[in-house]
Design a protein around this motif. Structure first.
Motif, mmCIF file in Angstrom:
data_model
loop_
_atom_site.group_PDB
_atom_site.id
_atom_site.type_symbol
_atom_site.label_atom_id
_atom_site.label_comp_id
_atom_site.label_asym_id
_atom_site.label_seq_id
_atom_site.Cartn_x
_atom_site.Cartn_y
_atom_site.Cartn_z
ATOM 1 N N TYR A 125 -11.604 -6.178 0.813
ATOM 2 C CA TYR A 125 -11.902 -5.851 -0.586
ATOM 3 C C TYR A 125 -10.643 -5.416 -1.323
ATOM 4 C CZ TYR A 125 -13.843 -3.260 -4.573
ATOM 5 O OH TYR A 125 -14.132 -2.786 -5.829
ATOM 6 N N PHE A 126 -9.785 -4.675 -0.618
ATOM 7 C CA PHE A 126 -8.578 -4.163 -1.265
ATOM 8 C C PHE A 126 -7.414 -5.146 -1.235
ATOM 9 C CE2 PHE A 126 -10.886 -0.162 -0.383
ATOM 10 C CZ PHE A 126 -10.918 0.340 -1.684
ATOM 11 N N ASP A 127 -7.672 -6.377 -0.808
ATOM 12 C CA ASP A 127 -6.640 -7.409 -0.906
ATOM 13 C C ASP A 127 -6.295 -7.717 -2.359
ATOM 14 O OD1 ASP A 127 -6.251 -7.690 1.797
ATOM 15 O OD2 ASP A 127 -7.496 -9.483 2.010
ATOM 16 N N ASP A 128 -7.308 -7.669 -3.219
ATOM 17 C CA ASP A 128 -7.032 -7.938 -4.636
ATOM 18 C C ASP A 128 -7.537 -6.815 -5.542
ATOM 19 O OD1 ASP A 128 -9.736 -8.381 -4.419
ATOM 20 O OD2 ASP A 128 -9.671 -10.473 -5.045
ATOM 21 N N LYS A 129 -7.848 -5.677 -4.974
ATOM 22 C CA LYS A 129 -8.204 -4.472 -5.721
ATOM 23 C C LYS A 129 -7.212 -3.380 -5.337
ATOM 24 C CE LYS A 129 -12.320 -6.118 -7.123
ATOM 25 N NZ LYS A 129 -12.363 -7.340 -6.289
ATOM 26 N N THR A 130 -6.828 -2.558 -6.276
ATOM 27 C CA THR A 130 -5.853 -1.502 -5.996
ATOM 28 C C THR A 130 -6.494 -0.377 -5.197
ATOM 29 O OG1 THR A 130 -4.665 -2.001 -8.037
ATOM 30 C CG2 THR A 130 -4.240 0.139 -7.014
ATOM 31 N N LEU A 131 -5.880 -0.039 -4.095
ATOM 32 C CA LEU A 131 -6.327 1.102 -3.300
ATOM 33 C C LEU A 131 -5.758 2.362 -3.944
ATOM 34 C CD1 LEU A 131 -7.658 2.328 -0.737
ATOM 35 C CD2 LEU A 131 -5.457 2.019 0.411
ATOM 36 N N MET A 132 -6.626 3.139 -4.585
ATOM 37 C CA MET A 132 -6.174 4.324 -5.313
ATOM 38 C C MET A 132 -6.118 5.533 -4.372
ATOM 39 S SD MET A 132 -5.506 3.177 -8.288
ATOM 40 C CE MET A 132 -5.348 4.648 -9.295
ATOM 41 N N CYS A 133 -5.318 5.392 -3.340
ATOM 42 C CA CYS A 133 -5.104 6.462 -2.366
ATOM 43 C C CYS A 133 -3.614 6.516 -2.063
ATOM 44 C CB CYS A 133 -5.856 6.195 -1.066
ATOM 45 S SG CYS A 133 -7.645 6.048 -1.225
ATOM 46 N N GLY A 134 -3.070 7.700 -1.965
ATOM 47 C CA GLY A 134 -1.653 7.797 -1.656
ATOM 48 C C GLY A 134 -1.246 9.196 -1.250
ATOM 49 N N LEU A 135 -0.351 9.292 -0.269
ATOM 50 C CA LEU A 135 0.160 10.569 0.216
ATOM 51 C C LEU A 135 1.639 10.401 0.549
ATOM 52 C CD1 LEU A 135 -2.759 11.194 2.713
ATOM 53 C CD2 LEU A 135 -2.363 12.579 0.669
ATOM 54 N N THR A 136 2.458 11.328 0.148
ATOM 55 C CA THR A 136 3.890 11.232 0.416
ATOM 56 C C THR A 136 4.170 11.055 1.902
ATOM 57 O OG1 THR A 136 4.422 12.575 -1.516
ATOM 58 C CG2 THR A 136 6.101 12.448 0.205
ATOM 59 N N TYR A 137 3.385 11.734 2.732
ATOM 60 C CA TYR A 137 3.661 11.726 4.173
ATOM 61 C C TYR A 137 2.693 10.849 4.964
ATOM 62 C CZ TYR A 137 6.642 15.558 2.782
ATOM 63 O OH TYR A 137 7.603 16.315 2.157
ATOM 64 N N SER A 138 2.059 9.904 4.286
ATOM 65 C CA SER A 138 1.158 8.975 4.959
ATOM 66 C C SER A 138 1.924 8.160 6.009
ATOM 67 C CB SER A 138 0.528 8.032 3.926
ATOM 68 O OG SER A 138 -0.234 7.029 4.553
ATOM 69 N N GLY A 139 1.458 8.214 7.245
ATOM 70 C CA GLY A 139 2.116 7.457 8.307
ATOM 71 C C GLY A 139 3.521 7.934 8.583
ATOM 72 N N HIS A 140 3.733 9.240 8.578
ATOM 73 C CA HIS A 140 5.058 9.802 8.811
ATOM 74 C C HIS A 140 5.619 9.279 10.136
ATOM 75 C CE1 HIS A 140 8.279 12.685 9.447
ATOM 76 N NE2 HIS A 140 8.120 13.105 8.191
ATOM 77 N N PRO A 141 6.831 8.736 10.151
ATOM 78 C CA PRO A 141 7.354 8.111 11.371
ATOM 79 C C PRO A 141 7.347 9.006 12.605
ATOM 80 C CG PRO A 141 8.735 7.539 9.501
ATOM 81 C CD PRO A 141 7.763 8.558 9.010
ATOM 82 N N MET A 142 7.684 10.275 12.445
ATOM 83 C CA MET A 142 7.708 11.143 13.618
ATOM 84 C C MET A 142 6.301 11.400 14.144
ATOM 85 S SD MET A 142 10.829 13.721 12.616
ATOM 86 C CE MET A 142 10.624 14.747 14.069
ATOM 87 N N ALA A 143 5.338 11.497 13.231
ATOM 88 C CA ALA A 143 3.950 11.669 13.651
ATOM 89 C C ALA A 143 3.437 10.407 14.340
ATOM 90 C CB ALA A 143 3.078 12.016 12.450
ATOM 91 N N CYS A 144 3.792 9.259 13.811
ATOM 92 C CA CYS A 144 3.346 8.002 14.422
ATOM 93 C C CYS A 144 3.964 7.801 15.802
ATOM 94 C CB CYS A 144 3.674 6.827 13.513
ATOM 95 S SG CYS A 144 2.650 6.756 12.013
ATOM 96 N N ALA A 145 5.218 8.222 15.955
ATOM 97 C CA ALA A 145 5.844 8.157 17.280
ATOM 98 C C ALA A 145 5.091 9.041 18.258
ATOM 99 C CB ALA A 145 7.302 8.590 17.184
ATOM 100 N N ALA A 146 4.713 10.229 17.797
ATOM 101 C CA ALA A 146 3.918 11.127 18.640
ATOM 102 C C ALA A 146 2.565 10.503 18.964
ATOM 103 C CB ALA A 146 3.730 12.472 17.946
#
Length: 446
Positions: A299-320
């Motif tokens: 659905y969000f392929d052509d609709k804007t996902l109105m969600c956002g966070l500065t630290y979304s998917g933080h690299p150090m957290a993802c490594a952990a």
């Protein structure tokens, strides 16, 4: 590296003077000063050792001091500490892929957050965007976080500070058979009763207005309430009938706690959205997320996902997170959760049979609660819902801690949810402490 040389008195003094502690009246605090942790234990400033029998906040699933996860964090810090969510990063891509591979096979993509509350905030936003509807159903005995949206989603008394609430949040009752006041002939009969009442309530609210039904797959701090047979399938049927998004909050129950990567797998149901956090990194670095069905992802392929966070998917957290998933697999922690969970259940049943103060015990994997009562026949709770004027539960938790058993209580329940690495002898030794303290509780109600 700086060697901290504060005295115990300094630490406590600065803590009480400069920190605000959650869910507490600040003036009466006497926080324990913790200096180190390893495995299923942690130590205070005086060198006293404690069994971590709640996995801190039911999140330290792999235990403390795991070298593999620590090393992954160190290596990521050397390579790349941070980049904005708009860029692609190897550890973020890998972790998303691995989560989707572990999730139910209808799931398509992951949106990363910092923890459980903002995972639930974004889950309900996505449901509203996808359906174009506003109302969100959630249960009274639930905790989904304390931010404004998650606080309104929450059902128990911690939601009160967020009220008057956001319009559109509707509460319904849990399948809490122990306190139903009805003698059901079977779990299936109980499920039919609760599902029928939920369907009726959805109709009264206008199904065309309902975006989502949100449930902890297994109610966590509010008593480890396990859905009876057929309940989750019944809720799934309601969602299918009316085009409602089924959201399962797996923040506490996910990632091995029940012996499955996701607790909903125990019930043969595929939700549309899963929120997660705690067990993905086990507290080594904050991380959470929202897993969405392929149809929602599309659905969000052509609709804007109105969600956002500065630290979304933080690299150090993802490594952990990647390293944590390795630990689950390499150390066989899901299998251990099932094996030790069987022993935990047997020991809890012994406590229930022995102690007049134990009204009920509920358990699945290494996720359990002991419900304390004044009278087994009437099932009167040891403390009234939302009230503990004598601080009775606090006294009980304090006695446990003094004997080296660390956990927390909620209402008249004591949570028992040790790290998934626990061994049989450790489990039995810790529950021996519980046995001693329950002797004291028995005297309270005599």
């Amino acid at each position: 590296m700086k060697a901290y040389s504060l005295t115990e008195e300094n630490i406590k003094d600065y803590d009480k003077k400069y920190n605000l502690h959650s869910w507490s009246s600040q003036g009466n605090l006497n926080p324990l000063v913790v200096t180190k942790a390893e495995g299923i234990y942690f130590w205070d400033f005086q060198g006293n050792k404690y069994f971590d029998m709640s996995s801190q906040l039911v999140n330290s699933n792999i235990g403390h001091g795991n070298k593999k996860v620590i090393e992954a964090i160190k290596q990521q810090a050397d390579r790349l500490t941070y980049t904005a969510p708009s860029y692609a990063v190897d550890v973020r891509s890998e972790l998303a892929k691995r989560i989707i591979e572990l999730a139910p096979d209808n799931m398509g993509k992951v949106f990363f957050t910092l923890g459980g509350a903002d995972a639930n905030e974004n889950a309900i936003k996505m449901a509203r965007m996808y359906t174009g509807r506003q109302k969100i159903f959630s249960r009274y005995r639930s905790y989904h976080g304390s931010t404004m949206g998650a606080g309104n989603l929450t059902g128990e008394p911690r939601r009160y500070a967020s009220e008057p609430g956001i319009p559109g949040f509707i509460k319904f009752f849990d399948p809490y058979i122990y306190r139903a006041g009805i003698e059901f002939e079977s779990e299936e009969a109980a499920s039919k009763f609760y599902v029928d009442k939920l369907r009726e309530q959805v109709i009264y609210e206008g199904p065309e207005n309902v975006a989502a039904i949100v449930m902890e797959s297994i109610t966590g701090s509010n008593g480890v309430i396990i859905p009876p047979k057929g309940y989750m399938k019944g809720v799934r049927a309601i969602c299918d009938e009316f085009g409602i998004i089924m959201i399962c909050d797996e923040v506490m129950a996910g990632f091995g706690r029940t012996g499955e990567y996701f607790a909903i797998n125990n019930f043969g149901v595929k939700p549309d959205i899963i929120s997660f956090a705690k067990g993905i990194t086990c507290g080594y670095i904050p991380l959470g997320g929202v897993i969405v069905d392929k149809k929602i992802a599309d659905y969000f392929d052509d609709k804007t996902l109105m969600c956002g966070l500065t630290y979304s998917g933080h690299p150090m957290a993802c490594a952990a997170g990647c390293a944590t998933l390795d630990v689950y697999e390499e150390e066989g922690l899901l299998e251990n959760a099932k094996a030790m969970g069987k022993i935990l259940g047997e020991e809890l049943e012994k406590l229930k049979a022995k102690h007049p103060s134990v009204g009920d015990v509920r358990y699945i994997g290494l996720f359990s609660a002991i419900e304390l009562v004044k009278d087994k026949e009437t099932r009167e709770p040891l403390v009234s819902y939302g009230k503990d004027p004598g601080k009775v539960m606090g006294t009980i938790i304090g006695l446990l801690k003094n004997k080296g058993f660390s956990t927390y209580s909620h209402e008249n329940m004591i949570i028992v949810a040790p790290p998934l690495i626990i061994k049989e002898e450790e489990l039995k030794e810790a529950l021996g402490i519980m046995d001693e303290v329950l002797d004291y509780v028995d005297k309270l109600i005599a």
